[in-house]
Scaffold this motif. Structure first.
Motif, PDB file in Angstrom:
ATOM      1  N   ARG A 279       0.830  -1.215   0.000  1.00  0.00           N
ATOM      2  CA  ARG A 279       0.000   0.000   0.000  1.00  0.00           C
ATOM      3  C   ARG A 279       0.861   1.260   0.000  1.00  0.00           C
ATOM      4  O   ARG A 279       0.553   2.241  -0.679  1.00  0.00           O
ATOM      5  CB  ARG A 279      -0.930  -0.012   1.211  1.00  0.00           C
ATOM      6  CG  ARG A 279      -2.056  -1.032   1.099  1.00  0.00           C
ATOM      7  CD  ARG A 279      -2.933  -0.998   2.318  1.00  0.00           C
ATOM      8  NE  ARG A 279      -4.052  -1.924   2.193  1.00  0.00           N
ATOM      9  CZ  ARG A 279      -4.961  -2.137   3.152  1.00  0.00           C
ATOM     10  NH1 ARG A 279      -4.861  -1.476   4.310  1.00  0.00           N
ATOM     11  NH2 ARG A 279      -5.955  -2.999   2.965  1.00  0.00           N
ATOM     12  N   LEU A 280       1.961   1.208   0.772  1.00  0.00           N
ATOM     13  CA  LEU A 280       2.849   2.363   0.825  1.00  0.00           C
ATOM     14  C   LEU A 280       3.500   2.604  -0.534  1.00  0.00           C
ATOM     15  O   LEU A 280       3.622   3.745  -0.995  1.00  0.00           O
ATOM     16  CB  LEU A 280       3.912   2.154   1.903  1.00  0.00           C
ATOM     17  CG  LEU A 280       4.907   3.302   2.117  1.00  0.00           C
ATOM     18  CD1 LEU A 280       4.160   4.575   2.527  1.00  0.00           C
ATOM     19  CD2 LEU A 280       5.934   2.940   3.176  1.00  0.00           C
ATOM     20  N   LYS A 281       3.912   1.494  -1.174  1.00  0.00           N
ATOM     21  CA  LYS A 281       4.512   1.610  -2.493  1.00  0.00           C
ATOM     22  C   LYS A 281       3.500   2.142  -3.504  1.00  0.00           C
ATOM     23  O   LYS A 281       3.816   3.007  -4.349  1.00  0.00           O
ATOM     24  CB  LYS A 281       5.024   0.244  -2.923  1.00  0.00           C
ATOM     25  CG  LYS A 281       5.771   0.260  -4.246  1.00  0.00           C
ATOM     26  CD  LYS A 281       6.285  -1.128  -4.578  1.00  0.00           C
ATOM     27  CE  LYS A 281       7.021  -1.112  -5.913  1.00  0.00           C
ATOM     28  NZ  LYS A 281       7.533  -2.461  -6.281  1.00  0.00           N
ATOM     29  N   SER A 282       2.259   1.650  -3.421  1.00  0.00           N
ATOM     30  CA  SER A 282       1.218   2.122  -4.327  1.00  0.00           C
ATOM     31  C   SER A 282       0.920   3.598  -4.110  1.00  0.00           C
ATOM     32  O   SER A 282       0.718   4.362  -5.065  1.00  0.00           O
ATOM     33  CB  SER A 282      -0.044   1.294  -4.130  1.00  0.00           C
ATOM     34  OG  SER A 282      -1.090   1.788  -4.952  1.00  0.00           O
ATOM     35  N   TYR A 283       0.936   4.014  -2.858  1.00  0.00           N
ATOM     36  CA  TYR A 283       0.694   5.432  -2.550  1.00  0.00           C
ATOM     37  C   TYR A 283       1.800   6.311  -3.114  1.00  0.00           C
ATOM     38  O   TYR A 283       1.541   7.382  -3.684  1.00  0.00           O
ATOM     39  CB  TYR A 283       0.585   5.613  -1.034  1.00  0.00           C
ATOM     40  CG  TYR A 283       0.562   7.059  -0.591  1.00  0.00           C
ATOM     41  CD1 TYR A 283      -0.580   7.838  -0.768  1.00  0.00           C
ATOM     42  CD2 TYR A 283       1.688   7.655  -0.016  1.00  0.00           C
ATOM     43  CE1 TYR A 283      -0.608   9.165  -0.382  1.00  0.00           C
ATOM     44  CE2 TYR A 283       1.676   8.966   0.371  1.00  0.00           C
ATOM     45  CZ  TYR A 283       0.528   9.728   0.185  1.00  0.00           C
ATOM     46  OH  TYR A 283       0.511  11.041   0.570  1.00  0.00           O
ATOM     47  N   GLN A 284       3.046   5.861  -2.986  1.00  0.00           N
ATOM     48  CA  GLN A 284       4.159   6.639  -3.518  1.00  0.00           C
ATOM     49  C   GLN A 284       4.096   6.721  -5.039  1.00  0.00           C
ATOM     50  O   GLN A 284       4.415   7.761  -5.633  1.00  0.00           O
ATOM     51  CB  GLN A 284       5.477   6.017  -3.071  1.00  0.00           C
ATOM     52  CG  GLN A 284       5.750   6.181  -1.580  1.00  0.00           C
ATOM     53  CD  GLN A 284       7.029   5.490  -1.132  1.00  0.00           C
ATOM     54  OE1 GLN A 284       7.645   4.781  -1.926  1.00  0.00           O
ATOM     55  NE2 GLN A 284       7.405   5.702   0.125  1.00  0.00           N
ATOM     56  N   GLU A 285       3.671   5.602  -5.702  1.00  0.00           N
ATOM     57  CA  GLU A 285       3.546   5.631  -7.149  1.00  0.00           C
ATOM     58  C   GLU A 285       2.456   6.598  -7.593  1.00  0.00           C
ATOM     59  O   GLU A 285       2.622   7.339  -8.568  1.00  0.00           O
ATOM     60  CB  GLU A 285       3.251   4.222  -7.667  1.00  0.00           C
ATOM     61  CG  GLU A 285       4.436   3.267  -7.555  1.00  0.00           C
ATOM     62  CD  GLU A 285       4.073   1.865  -8.002  1.00  0.00           C
ATOM     63  OE1 GLU A 285       2.855   1.654  -8.297  1.00  0.00           O
ATOM     64  OE2 GLU A 285       4.968   1.007  -8.061  1.00  0.00           O
ATOM     65  N   ARG A 286       1.316   6.571  -6.878  1.00  0.00           N
ATOM     66  CA  ARG A 286       0.241   7.521  -7.226  1.00  0.00           C
ATOM     67  C   ARG A 286       0.686   8.971  -7.008  1.00  0.00           C
ATOM     68  O   ARG A 286       0.347   9.853  -7.797  1.00  0.00           O
ATOM     69  CB  ARG A 286      -1.003   7.226  -6.379  1.00  0.00           C
ATOM     70  CG  ARG A 286      -1.700   5.923  -6.748  1.00  0.00           C
ATOM     71  CD  ARG A 286      -3.118   5.911  -6.177  1.00  0.00           C
ATOM     72  NE  ARG A 286      -3.151   6.171  -4.748  1.00  0.00           N
ATOM     73  CZ  ARG A 286      -3.079   5.251  -3.823  1.00  0.00           C
ATOM     74  NH1 ARG A 286      -2.946   3.958  -4.175  1.00  0.00           N
ATOM     75  NH2 ARG A 286      -3.122   5.565  -2.543  1.00  0.00           N
TER      76      ARG A 286
END
Length: 262
Positions: free
Chosen positions: A159-166
């Protein structure tokens, strides 16, 4: 001439003639009605007739009327001045009242817009906090095993990685500037069309040329005033000036006429 004849002539002189003339004058005045005889304390006095007194009263009345007219005219002038000033003040108050009403309407509109923006920001903050709380609740498992903890940690990292990508995909604000340059030729024989063509031939990442026009400098010489939009992180104004002055056969100098952030 003997002394006897001189004495007789002296005796014939009338020394009291003026009294007779005075009495005759008074008599004629009484006869004409312009004066009356009044015997007071044994003396004959002349008093003014009723006609003379009426004339004197009439003169006094005329003088008094004239004074009243002057005072009345002055009072009317003062009243007219005061009335004109009051009318001017009332007109100014009317204009001020209209301006005040307009300002109040503008202030109310601004207050309503600010309240709406604050409400939107507050709603967004509440939703963000609620989302973060839900994410935290999903990650916490008080009764889970070690495998579940590892799974929760893996999910959290994803989730953290997805948030950083967004976040990385969100368009960032690019700092730009609007620059107006004055490009001056060597003399009045310079081909200004060719000069502008050379300037526009310069191409850089983050550089966009705008409109250009020729303005007189003096002695028949004209300068090229051209605008451009540059991205601050990609284009250096000093480097751009060096590239322009590289056309040294046509261009004498380059000056920055205006520099505004966008």
């Amino acid at each position: 001439m003997t002394s006897v004849s001189l004495l007789s002539e002296v005796n014939d002189v009338w020394f009291e003639k003026w009294r007779c003339d005075d009495a005759e004058c008074k008599y004629q005045m009484i006869k004409c009605g312009t004066a009356v005889a009044d015997n007071l304390s044994g003396k004959n006095q002349i008093t003014q007739s009723s006609l003379v007194s009426e004339i004197a009263k009439a003169r006094q009345h005329i003088q008094k009327s004239l004074k009243n007219e002057v005072i009345r005219g002055t009072a009317n002038q003062v009243d007219n001045v005061l009335i004109s000033r009051l009318e001017a003040v009332e007109f100014e108050n009317k204009d001020l009242r209209i301006v005040t009403q307009d300002l109040q309407a503008v202030v109310k509109k601004l207050e309503s817009r600010i309240a709406a923006l604050e409400k939107e920001d507050k709603a967004e903050n509440i939703q963000e906090n609620k989302k973060n709380e839900d994410d935290d609740d999903d990650d916490i498992d008080l009764f889970g095993s070690d495998d579940e903890d590892e799974e929760a940690e893996r999910i959290k990292e994803e989730r953290l990685k997805s948030y950083q990508e967004r976040k990385a995909k969100k368009p960032s604000v690019v700092a730009k500037s609007n620059v107006i340059l004055d490009v001056k030729p060597w003399d009045d024989e310079t081909d200004m069309a060719e000069l502008e063509k050379c300037v526009r031939s310069i191409s850089m990442d983050g550089l966009l040329w705008g409109t250009g026009k020729l303005l007189p400098v003096g002695y028949g010489i004209k300068k090229l005033t051209i605008s451009c939009v540059v991205e601050d992180e990609k284009v250096s104004i000093e480097e751009l000036e060096e590239k322009i002055t590289a056309f040294e056969d046509l261009i004498q100098s380059v000056d920055i006429a205006a520099f505004n952030k966008i």
